[in-house]
Design a protein around this motif. Sequence first.
Motif, PDB file in Angstrom:
ATOM      1  N   ASP A   1       8.202 -27.610  -1.290  1.00 11.63           N
ATOM      2  CA  ASP A   1       6.902 -27.774  -0.637  1.00 11.63           C
ATOM      3  C   ASP A   1       6.237 -26.421  -0.440  1.00 11.63           C
ATOM      4  O   ASP A   1       5.041 -26.240  -0.688  1.00 11.63           O
ATOM      5  CB  ASP A   1       7.095 -28.474   0.710  1.00 11.63           C
TER       6      ASP A   1
ATOM      7  N   ARG B   1       2.614 -24.984  -2.025  1.00 15.67           N
ATOM      8  CA  ARG B   1       1.532 -24.484  -1.175  1.00 15.67           C
ATOM      9  C   ARG B   1       1.191 -23.023  -1.490  1.00 15.67           C
ATOM     10  O   ARG B   1       0.034 -22.617  -1.397  1.00 15.67           O
ATOM     11  CB  ARG B   1       1.934 -24.601   0.299  1.00 15.67           C
TER      12      ARG B   1
ATOM     13  N   ALA C   1      -2.460 -23.231   7.987  1.00 17.85           N
ATOM     14  CA  ALA C   1      -1.451 -22.469   7.247  1.00 17.85           C
ATOM     15  C   ALA C   1      -1.285 -21.049   7.768  1.00 17.85           C
ATOM     16  O   ALA C   1      -0.195 -20.469   7.664  1.00 17.85           O
ATOM     17  CB  ALA C   1      -1.810 -22.445   5.764  1.00 17.85           C
TER      18      ALA C   1
END
Length: 262
Positions: free
Chosen positions: A108, A112, A129
């Motif tokens: 993941d 990202r 983020a």
Amino acid sequence: MSTQYEALKAPELYLSAFQVEPPAEMGERKMTPRRPGFFITNSLTGATDAENAARKAALAEQAAAEAAAGGALAATEPAPAAAPAATARLLVPAQWGLVPHWVKSASDGQLRATKLVNVKSDNASTSTAFRDAWLNNQRCIVPMMAFVTDDYRTGKAKPTRIARVDGLPMGVAGIWSRWTDDDGTELLSYAIITVNANAHALMNRYQQPGNDKTMPAILNEGAYDAWLRSSAYKAKEFLRAYPAQKLLANPVEKGRKNPLGI
């Protein structure tokens, strides 16, 4: 904004431009998302403004208590020797493309990271983020020789190399993160902070027509330590567009597969 930049070309530049010891291995010159690079910081321990204020208050209270007990001189004598270590800069190997600390898996995080190589200055303190890293004062400097942007004025994207006129390295504002796997494995990563360049005399010529223009937040050399030591509340004051007259744009030679020409 560009997803390519050129790392420092010679090890001695780390010391002369940033006062850090060069890495044992220089690594890659052409930097693209998820590639291993370097950032510079003064600490790998993040702390919020409130935590830093509480620590300073506790230290002040301790010093006052020692002074009242008659031990002020003995307590303060070691301080001058300890100060340089507290402000020394560190060169840290890390991945370009930020992996937030809260992602659930390495896969993941890698997905990202390709989208988190840059963050606009307006979003650094609010984006999901990046917010935690910003509030924990996890700021850094990304050393580079140049970055690549696209020139669309002929109708087709033409890679263009942007560097300083004097040929010296750039210290670009960045933000870093630490992700830890369940087995304790750590991944350090970073992103470049960008600023609006719509009114910039040079950078407003580049990138896709109709979109906001951006550029890396290139720091003034004299502000490196102040940027790293600043509070999160005041840090955005350092994020400004670098003067156009101090930058040089050169189209990449036709036929080169590498947009950086290296």
